[in-house]
Design an enzyme around this catalytic site. Sequence first.
Site, mmCIF file in Angstrom:
data_model
loop_
_atom_site.group_PDB
_atom_site.id
_atom_site.type_symbol
_atom_site.label_atom_id
_atom_site.label_comp_id
_atom_site.label_asym_id
_atom_site.label_seq_id
_atom_site.Cartn_x
_atom_site.Cartn_y
_atom_site.Cartn_z
ATOM 1 N N GLY A 13 0.816 -1.208 0.000
ATOM 2 C CA GLY A 13 0.000 0.000 0.000
ATOM 3 C C GLY A 13 0.846 1.252 0.000
ATOM 4 O O GLY A 13 0.465 2.274 0.582
ATOM 5 N N ALA A 14 2.003 1.197 -0.659
ATOM 6 C CA ALA A 14 2.955 2.307 -0.613
ATOM 7 C C ALA A 14 2.732 3.343 -1.702
ATOM 8 O O ALA A 14 3.559 4.240 -1.877
ATOM 9 C CB ALA A 14 4.384 1.771 -0.693
ATOM 10 N N ASP A 63 -1.825 -7.557 -5.870
ATOM 11 C CA ASP A 63 -3.100 -7.695 -5.174
ATOM 12 C C ASP A 63 -2.864 -8.611 -3.984
ATOM 13 O O ASP A 63 -2.726 -9.826 -4.132
ATOM 14 C CB ASP A 63 -4.151 -8.281 -6.110
ATOM 15 N N ASN A 91 1.288 -2.764 5.404
ATOM 16 C CA ASN A 91 0.584 -1.499 5.613
ATOM 17 C C ASN A 91 -0.759 -1.427 4.903
ATOM 18 O O ASN A 91 -1.682 -0.768 5.392
ATOM 19 C CB ASN A 91 1.468 -0.346 5.133
ATOM 20 N N SER A 143 -4.173 -0.763 13.713
ATOM 21 C CA SER A 143 -4.957 0.433 14.006
ATOM 22 C C SER A 143 -5.392 0.382 15.456
ATOM 23 O O SER A 143 -5.592 -0.714 16.011
ATOM 24 C CB SER A 143 -6.199 0.495 13.100
ATOM 25 N N TYR A 156 -13.601 -4.151 10.237
ATOM 26 C CA TYR A 156 -12.232 -3.632 10.153
ATOM 27 C C TYR A 156 -11.544 -3.721 11.513
ATOM 28 O O TYR A 156 -10.395 -4.168 11.612
ATOM 29 C CB TYR A 156 -12.289 -2.181 9.665
ATOM 30 N N LYS A 160 -8.115 -5.825 12.439
ATOM 31 C CA LYS A 160 -6.917 -5.231 13.025
ATOM 32 C C LYS A 160 -6.586 -5.874 14.368
ATOM 33 O O LYS A 160 -5.412 -6.060 14.700
ATOM 34 C CB LYS A 160 -7.093 -3.724 13.174
#
Length: 256
Positions: A13-14, A63, A91, A143, A156, A160
């Site tokens: 996810g950079a 992906d 990330n 998170s 979500y 996490k």
Amino acid sequence: MRGIQDKTAIVTGAGSGIGQAIAHRLATEGVTVGVFDIRAEAAGQTVSAIKAAGGKAVAVTCDITDYSAVVKAVSEFEAATGRGTDILVNNAGWDTPIPFLKTDEAFWKKVVSINYFGPLHMTHAVAQGMSARKAGRIINIASDAGRVGSSGEVVYSGCKGATIAFGKALAREVARSNITINTVCPGPTDTPAMDSFVGTGEQGQKIRDAMVRGVPLGRIGVPDDYPGLVAFLASDDAAFITGQTISVSGGLTMHG
């Protein structure tokens, strides 16, 4: 940071937000960064910026919900660098705010595939090489929603929380292979994902203002608040730290 120069790292996810900031910071520390993102254009832009600043990076379209695609992408990055992956930063993530009773199975599967199976896929693909080499650093970006819960982010939050527990359990399994696994938990952060979460305009600003009021340091996070800790956890300075979960939230949550 000690012992981080000339290492290799994958950051998922950079292409934007926190992942992009982490990729930039690792590159300034002398790390060759694999910029993994499902969006090829975004990954390319991050790599171009890193190279313009004198760093080394490789763009890899991936992906993370597809294990075979992950294995292929990791092999592609390691072939490009000519060595195994020293550092993995999980990330990438996704969510949209919906009360749980208004969600459906398709939504659950998407959230779980990205936020939980994604890190599992990446870790399984990368940690095998780390184990063979008897060295590695894995940093999961979870998170505070996984520590204290978050209304409108029930699935979500569960993912996490699972990522936090996964990191602790795996840290025990691989410790004798000199692999450390730690988890960073951001609080609310000003990213494109935040814009889609709270919306824009007057209503969005009201939600942001409410968030700020709840943070002792008087602001929500920005992407640059996290890369320093990630670089530390990836370095020899953190060689005796594993299985830990650290909140970076301006004091919004305070865990002993």
